[in-house]
Every structure is written in C-alpha cells, then in structure tokens.
Design a protein around this motif. Structure first.
Motif, PDB file in Angstrom:
ATOM      1  N   PRO A  54      -0.369  84.357   6.256  1.00  0.00           N
ATOM      2  CA  PRO A  54       0.047  84.103   7.705  1.00  0.00           C
ATOM      3  C   PRO A  54       1.127  83.224   8.074  1.00  0.00           C
ATOM      4  O   PRO A  54       2.000  83.069   8.852  1.00  0.00           O
ATOM      5  CB  PRO A  54      -1.272  83.429   8.324  1.00  0.00           C
ATOM      6  N   GLN A  55       1.477  82.404   7.107  1.00  0.00           N
ATOM      7  CA  GLN A  55       2.906  81.425   7.128  1.00  0.00           C
ATOM      8  C   GLN A  55       3.999  82.245   7.084  1.00  0.00           C
ATOM      9  O   GLN A  55       4.904  81.900   7.969  1.00  0.00           O
ATOM     10  CB  GLN A  55       2.848  80.435   6.045  1.00  0.00           C
ATOM     11  N   TYR A  56       4.171  83.118   6.235  1.00  0.00           N
ATOM     12  CA  TYR A  56       5.458  83.962   6.052  1.00  0.00           C
ATOM     13  C   TYR A  56       5.374  85.028   7.282  1.00  0.00           C
ATOM     14  O   TYR A  56       6.414  85.234   7.949  1.00  0.00           O
ATOM     15  CB  TYR A  56       5.319  84.786   4.750  1.00  0.00           C
ATOM     16  N   PHE A 162      -8.043  74.254   6.259  1.00  0.00           N
ATOM     17  CA  PHE A 162      -9.108  73.356   5.361  1.00  0.00           C
ATOM     18  C   PHE A 162      -9.063  73.873   3.666  1.00  0.00           C
ATOM     19  O   PHE A 162      -9.183  74.932   3.650  1.00  0.00           O
ATOM     20  CB  PHE A 162     -10.425  73.439   5.980  1.00  0.00           C
ATOM     21  N   ARG A 163      -8.979  72.734   2.919  1.00  0.00           N
ATOM     22  CA  ARG A 163      -8.833  73.079   1.526  1.00  0.00           C
ATOM     23  C   ARG A 163     -10.201  73.236   0.837  1.00  0.00           C
ATOM     24  O   ARG A 163     -11.172  72.285   1.243  1.00  0.00           O
ATOM     25  CB  ARG A 163      -8.070  71.973   0.914  1.00  0.00           C
ATOM     26  N   ASP A 164     -10.295  74.136   0.161  1.00  0.00           N
ATOM     27  CA  ASP A 164     -11.451  74.395  -0.677  1.00  0.00           C
ATOM     28  C   ASP A 164     -11.216  74.348  -2.242  1.00  0.00           C
ATOM     29  O   ASP A 164     -10.104  74.649  -2.494  1.00  0.00           O
ATOM     30  CB  ASP A 164     -12.192  75.572  -0.343  1.00  0.00           C
ATOM     31  N   THR A 185      -3.285  69.293  -8.607  1.00  0.00           N
ATOM     32  CA  THR A 185      -3.248  68.952  -6.998  1.00  0.00           C
ATOM     33  C   THR A 185      -1.983  69.034  -6.747  1.00  0.00           C
ATOM     34  O   THR A 185      -1.033  69.101  -7.614  1.00  0.00           O
ATOM     35  CB  THR A 185      -3.747  67.365  -6.753  1.00  0.00           C
ATOM     36  N   MET A 186      -1.634  68.898  -5.371  1.00  0.00           N
ATOM     37  CA  MET A 186      -0.416  68.682  -4.867  1.00  0.00           C
ATOM     38  C   MET A 186       0.363  67.650  -5.384  1.00  0.00           C
ATOM     39  O   MET A 186      -0.181  66.809  -5.806  1.00  0.00           O
ATOM     40  CB  MET A 186       0.049  68.984  -3.056  1.00  0.00           C
ATOM     41  N   GLU A 187       1.758  67.608  -5.416  1.00  0.00           N
ATOM     42  CA  GLU A 187       2.370  66.324  -5.680  1.00  0.00           C
ATOM     43  C   GLU A 187       2.377  65.409  -4.753  1.00  0.00           C
ATOM     44  O   GLU A 187       3.195  65.045  -3.853  1.00  0.00           O
ATOM     45  CB  GLU A 187       4.186  66.586  -6.023  1.00  0.00           C
TER      46      GLU A 187
HETATM   47  O1  KDG Z   1       5.144  76.614   0.924  1.00  0.00           O
HETATM   48  C1  KDG Z   1       3.882  76.086   1.085  1.00  0.00           C
HETATM   49  C2  KDG Z   1       3.069  75.976  -0.047  1.00  0.00           C
HETATM   50  O2  KDG Z   1       3.755  75.315  -0.922  1.00  0.00           O
HETATM   51  C3  KDG Z   1       1.635  75.285   0.312  1.00  0.00           C
HETATM   52  O3  KDG Z   1       0.605  76.332  -0.043  1.00  0.00           O
HETATM   53  C4  KDG Z   1       1.245  74.064  -0.574  1.00  0.00           C
HETATM   54  O4  KDG Z   1      -0.808  74.102  -0.245  1.00  0.00           O
HETATM   55  C5  KDG Z   1       0.039  74.085  -1.031  1.00  0.00           C
HETATM   56  C6  KDG Z   1      -0.322  73.728  -2.328  1.00  0.00           C
HETATM   57  O5  KDG Z   1      -1.410  73.673  -2.780  1.00  0.00           O
HETATM   58  O6  KDG Z   1       0.903  73.500  -2.931  1.00  0.00           O
END
Ligand code: KDG
Length: 350
Positions: A54-56, A162-164, A185-187
């Motif tokens: 959906p983001q794109y 919401f993250r799962d 995890t993300m940075e």
């Molecule tokens: O461009 C957006 C992504 O980088 C996004 O999905 C970031 O949720 C994210 C992740 O886990 O890196």
C-alpha cells in the motif's frame, strides 16, 4: 555615415539590455528559473517496500496528483524495494540533495531527530484512530517541524501499521517466549533496548537485507506489520506469526528541504496536499488489507496466534524502565506532551 553609426550603437544597446533582463529573470531564484526556462523539475522518490505494498500504491497516487496539478512542471520517478538504498541512506541523500523524497518509518528517523523515538514507544497508540488524531494534530506538526534543522521537510504521516513478530522457533504467547530469540530490528536504539529487556537477542539491520538473513538463519525472526509480512513473502522463510501489536509504526513523507524551498509556493502547496491525500489512501488500503492478509498467512501454512491483552500488559510492564530511560533522553516534557495528546484523542473518540 554618422547617422548610420548612431543607429548601430542604439541597436546594440537595445540587444544588450534585452539579454540582461532575461538573465535577471532567471537569476531571481529557482522558482522563476524553472518557469522562465520552462524546465521540468524531477523528483526521485524511493522506498524500501516492494511495488505491491500500500505504501508504493499510495506513492503512485501522489505522483499522479502532483504531475497533473503542476501540468507536468514536476515529474516524479518512483523507486521501490530499496532500489535507491535503505532508509538511512535515502534520508541522507535527501539531506545532500541527491534524492528528493523518501518515506521511512519513524524508527530510522530517530537517528536524525532523537525525539522521534517517542513514536516507537511500545504500546503508545491503542488503535489507528488515536494514532491518526495525534499524528495529524498539533503534536504531530510539532515533530514535523523538528525535521527542518536536518535539511528535511515532513509533508505528512503515512501508515506502516501495528507491528507483529514472526520467527522460526516458537509462538510468542507470553513475554518469556522472547527469551534468546535472534530478532532483527530496525536501526533504532529504543527497539534494541526494548527487545533486550524482553529477553530477546536483537540485531539492527536494514530492511533490504532482512529476507536473506531469515532465509540463511542469520536471524530467527523479525517484527513488521501484517501487510509487510505477507506482501514481502516472509511466510516463505518464517514459521510463526504472533500478533503482539507491540508498536504502531508511522511512516513520514520526507522531502529534501533544499528541493522544497526551490519550489514555487503553489507547487509547495500541491506536493503537501497531495501527500496528505495519498496518505489517506495508504491508511485505507493498509487497514483493509490486514484481516485478508492474516488469513493468507494461515493459508500459506504459518502458525498464527493472537497475543492476549494480559500477555501484552506483561510486556508493557517489562519494557517500562526502558521507556522511562528514553523519556529522560528525549525530554520528559516532550514525551508527556505526546502521552497527553494520546489521552485527549482517546477521550474524544470515546
Ligand atoms: O521503506 C519503508 C520500509 O523501510 C519500512 O518497512 C521500514 O518497517 C520497516 C522495517 O522493518 O524496516
């Protein structure tokens, strides 16, 4: 003879004045430069997710609105699947002026503006409606304003969701199930510290490297919203998905400040209003997709479990000391302002 020479001098003066006038027009600043020379301004817009997300789809809508409303004075090139780099690299490219738009989660943005970590406080937003109210309100605007010192302009908040948690070891039923999990995890330091507190063994990694890391077993699992888990094919390399809903993750539609300042006022209004309009589409598509994609994940053979409110409450208790530490770092007043805005939004929506 004299008359002929005077006429020649006069003609030359007229030509020289006309040439200077043209240069003055173009020199008044890029807003006239473009119009004067009629050149098209090109926006390179890059994201990390793939072209089915959906983001794109919302980014393509933004492109359509902007190109139509500027009569082609602005042309948008869209890039997905980290083609232009990861979130941090693309954000730095905006600061340098070598890219014009990217739409990262708030988590990597916290590396540029630490205050943004508050939006990644686990369990901050109880639902999407409260998140919309806070992000689209005064508090959200205040945070967007903080980006300008980083040569960035935040045009709107979009939705990651919401993250799962997914992984290949076990279902996450209670906090103890995080014990020892090698979790990508993300940075973002807050994400790392929160998952360490839960007993996991977290490792920060760019989104573009994640699928291969899960495929090769470098990590046991990761955490992302259901649409991302499904549309990026994580079910091919992950066995369990548990609806921890531990963070509501906003995206921020970022534009290079240098590029934004070079637009005419009318163009600035167009790109901003288009970001809000396309953001509404992003949120709609994202929310409509969650239930459908959850069923698809089960159909693809994933072990899907809903995490109970009691288990979530236990996780909140465990990570609270981490949040208190980050509140000190970010500024207790700033964090309290967000908490108050959440409480106010909840009261209004009751
Ligand atoms: O461009 C957006 C992504 O980088 C996004 O999905 C970031 O949720 C994210 C992740 O886990 O890196």
């Amino acid at each position: 003879m004299k008359k002929l020479f005077s006429l020649f001098v006069l003609a030359m003066m007229v030509l020289v004045l006309a040439a200077c006038g043209g240069n003055e027009e173009a020199a008044e600043g890029s807003e006239n430069e473009g119009e004067a020379s009629g050149e098209t301004k090109t926006i390179r817009a890059g994201i990390g997710l793939n072209d089915s997300h959906p983001q794109y789809l919302a980014l393509l809508e933004w492109k359509k609105i902007v190109e139509e409303k500027t009569d082609g004075a602005i042309k948008v090139e869209t890039y997905h699947s980290s083609q232009l780099g990861d979130d941090r690299a693309m954000t730095e490219a905006l600061q340098l002026g070598s890219q014009e738009v990217t739409i990262p989660s708030t988590a990597p943005i916290a590396n540029f503006v630490p205050e943004f970590s508050v939006f990644d406080f686990p369990f901050l937003f109880p639902n999407e409606e409260v998140a919309d109210k806070v992000l689209d309100g005064e508090v959200g605007d205040k945070f967007l304003g903080m980006l300008e010192d980083q040569s960035l302009v935040g045009l709107a908040y979009w939705e990651n969701g919401f993250r799962d948690v997914t992984n290949n070891e076990r279902a996450i039923e209670t906090a103890s199930d995080f014990e020892g999990l090698k979790l990508r995890t993300m940075e973002n330091d807050l994400h790392l510290d929160a998952f360490k507190a839960l007993g996991a063994n977290p490792t920060p990694m760019a989104f573009g490297e994640l699928f291969t890391a899960m495929q090769q077993g470098t990590v046991d699992g990761q955490e992302n919203p259901i649409p991302t888990i499904y549309l990026q094919g994580f079910y091919e390399v992950q066995d369990y998905v548990s609806t921890t809903h531990h963070i509501y993750s906003p995206f921020v539609f970022l534009m290079s400040k240098e590029f934004f300042d070079g637009l005419t006022e009318e163009q600035q209004t167009i790109v901003t209003e288009a970001a809000v309009e396309a953001g509404a589409l992003n949120r709609k598509l994202n929310r409509e997709a969650v239930a459908e994609y959850a069923e698809e994940l089960k159909a693809e053979g994933m072990n899907y479990n809903d995490v109970t409110p009691e288990a979530r409450a236990e996780m909140v208790e465990i990570v609270q000391p981490v949040l208190d530490e980050y509140a000190e770092k970010i500024g207790k007043e700033t964090v309290q302002e967000v908490y108050d805005a959440v409480a106010e939004a909840e009261a209004e929506l009751e």
